[in-house]
Scaffold this active site. Structure first.
Site, short mmCIF file in Angstrom:
data_model
loop_
_atom_site.label_atom_id
_atom_site.label_comp_id
_atom_site.label_asym_id
_atom_site.label_seq_id
_atom_site.Cartn_x
_atom_site.Cartn_y
_atom_site.Cartn_z
N PHE A 9 39.17 41.87 39.26
CA PHE A 9 39.45 43.30 39.13
C PHE A 9 40.38 43.68 40.27
O PHE A 9 40.01 43.60 41.45
CB PHE A 9 38.17 44.14 39.22
CG PHE A 9 38.43 45.63 39.17
CD1 PHE A 9 38.17 46.34 38.01
CD2 PHE A 9 38.94 46.31 40.26
CE1 PHE A 9 38.42 47.71 37.95
CE2 PHE A 9 39.20 47.68 40.22
CZ PHE A 9 38.94 48.38 39.06
N GLU A 10 41.57 44.09 39.92
CA GLU A 10 42.51 44.63 40.90
C GLU A 10 43.26 45.78 40.25
O GLU A 10 43.72 45.67 39.12
CB GLU A 10 43.56 43.59 41.34
CG GLU A 10 43.05 42.47 42.19
CD GLU A 10 44.16 41.49 42.59
OE1 GLU A 10 44.09 40.96 43.70
OE2 GLU A 10 45.09 41.28 41.77
N ILE A 11 43.35 46.89 40.95
CA ILE A 11 44.31 47.94 40.62
C ILE A 11 45.18 48.06 41.85
O ILE A 11 44.70 48.42 42.93
CB ILE A 11 43.62 49.28 40.30
CG1 ILE A 11 42.73 49.13 39.05
CG2 ILE A 11 44.65 50.38 40.09
CD1 ILE A 11 41.96 50.39 38.69
#
Length: 325
Positions: free
Chosen positions: A206-208
């Protein structure tokens, strides 16, 4: 990066879930990248999962999913066998090494991503539990955030035996201040007692984040320095600790955002907002979330308490800097 036959159903289910919790209101496009051409069956399945959304399917260049000239392939094969025999997670999988290197050094330059400034990494089989009623990209832009995470936990030491030393050598060679008094994020990753890597990192499934963070000359220089060691293949350096330590070198703590309000699960690791936080009113978290959450203090491999303490310490340091400035 997607095993099409094995993971097609998993990624389709995830897209249906993400559409329901977020993207039905924002209509962002999906970009799929793979080292092998996507089948028509896969493309149809993805479009059926989100019929109203734009989708692009791209091929990873062979030059970025192969061995660089300086890597001894025989040594790499022997290293994979040794890691496999020793039970190093994914250490014996050749494709996993290529994936980690690609995610560390190349994905942000793919032609299909050229027009974008931000990305949200979504893995097959992940699940989102909370309605996301705001735009995370606009939030990041408004508050000058460059990297966002949901889960921070311990890395497996036997996957990265020399990474910390290599990063320290890099910082010294580029005159980057990574001391405890540094204004950078980097002290978050250091064990205060031993001075060694505390193994905390941001889980990159999960990366934004800002694509321009990785497109900078500084990050490219950092990746090339790491890549020249060959240890994406001789060891099993993951893109998660590489991205995390790079954020430590190039970002201040307040440029990193903890998306506490996004309920999320990948494999056995789950995060859901606690009732005490007041962020859980739009969440459908499974029963027993508090006990099973990666954030629960009974989980030995959570780094959230370390992160929260680091943020408080950073605020105190800033207060002192303001007094003496």
């Amino acid at each position: 990066m997607i095993r099409q036959h094995r993971e097609q159903q998993a990624i389709a289910k995830t897209i249906v879930n993400l559409q329901d919790k977020f993207n039905k209101n924002f209509d962002y496009p999906y970009v799929f990248l793979n080292e092998e051409p996507f089948t028509e069956e896969f493309k149809v399945a993805m479009r059926n999962a989100a019929p109203e959304s734009s989708m692009k399917f791209g091929l990873v260049p062979e030059s970025q999913w192969s061995y660089p000239t300086w890597v001894d392939q025989e040594k790499a094969a022997q290293s994979r066998k040794s890691m496999d025999d020793s039970g190093v997670l994914f250490g014996g999988l050749e494709s996993y090494h290529h994936m980690c290197r690609y995610q560390s050094g190349f994905f942000f330059d793919h032609p299909l991503l050229e027009e974008y400034e931000w990305y949200w990494r979504v893995e097959p089989g992940v699940q989102f539990f909370c309605d996301i009623t705001y735009d995370p990209f606009l939030y990041m832009e408004k508050y000058n955030k460059k990297y966002g995470f949901v889960v921070t936990l311990l890395e497996l030491r036997d996957t990265i035996p020399t990474l910390w030393k290599t990063v320290e050598e890099y910082a010294k060679s580029r005159r980057i201040d990574i001391s405890e008094n540094s204004k950078l994020l980097f002290p978050y990753f250091r064990d205060k007692n031993s001075g060694d890597f505390n193994l905390c990192h941001f889980w990159s499934n999960f990366e934004i984040a800002s694509l321009n963070l990785w497109r900078t000359p500084q990050y490219r220089d950092f990746f090339n320095y790491l890549d020249q060691t060959g240890n994406f293949f001789y060891e099993r350096w993951g893109d998660a600790p590489v991205h995390s330590l790079a954020a430590g070198l190039f970002l201040n703590t307040d440029e990193v955002h903890y998306f506490e309000d996004i309920g999320y699960q990948h494999d056995l690791y789950r995060h859901c907002p606690s009732k005490e936080s007041g962020l859980s009113c739009r969440c459908e978290c499974p029963n027993g979330t508090n006990e099973k959450s990666i954030d629960h203090d009974k989980n030995y491999d959570t780094c959230l308490p370390v992160w929260l303490k680091h943020v408080k310490d950073d605020e105190k340091k800033k207060a002192n800097w303001n007094v003496w400035s």
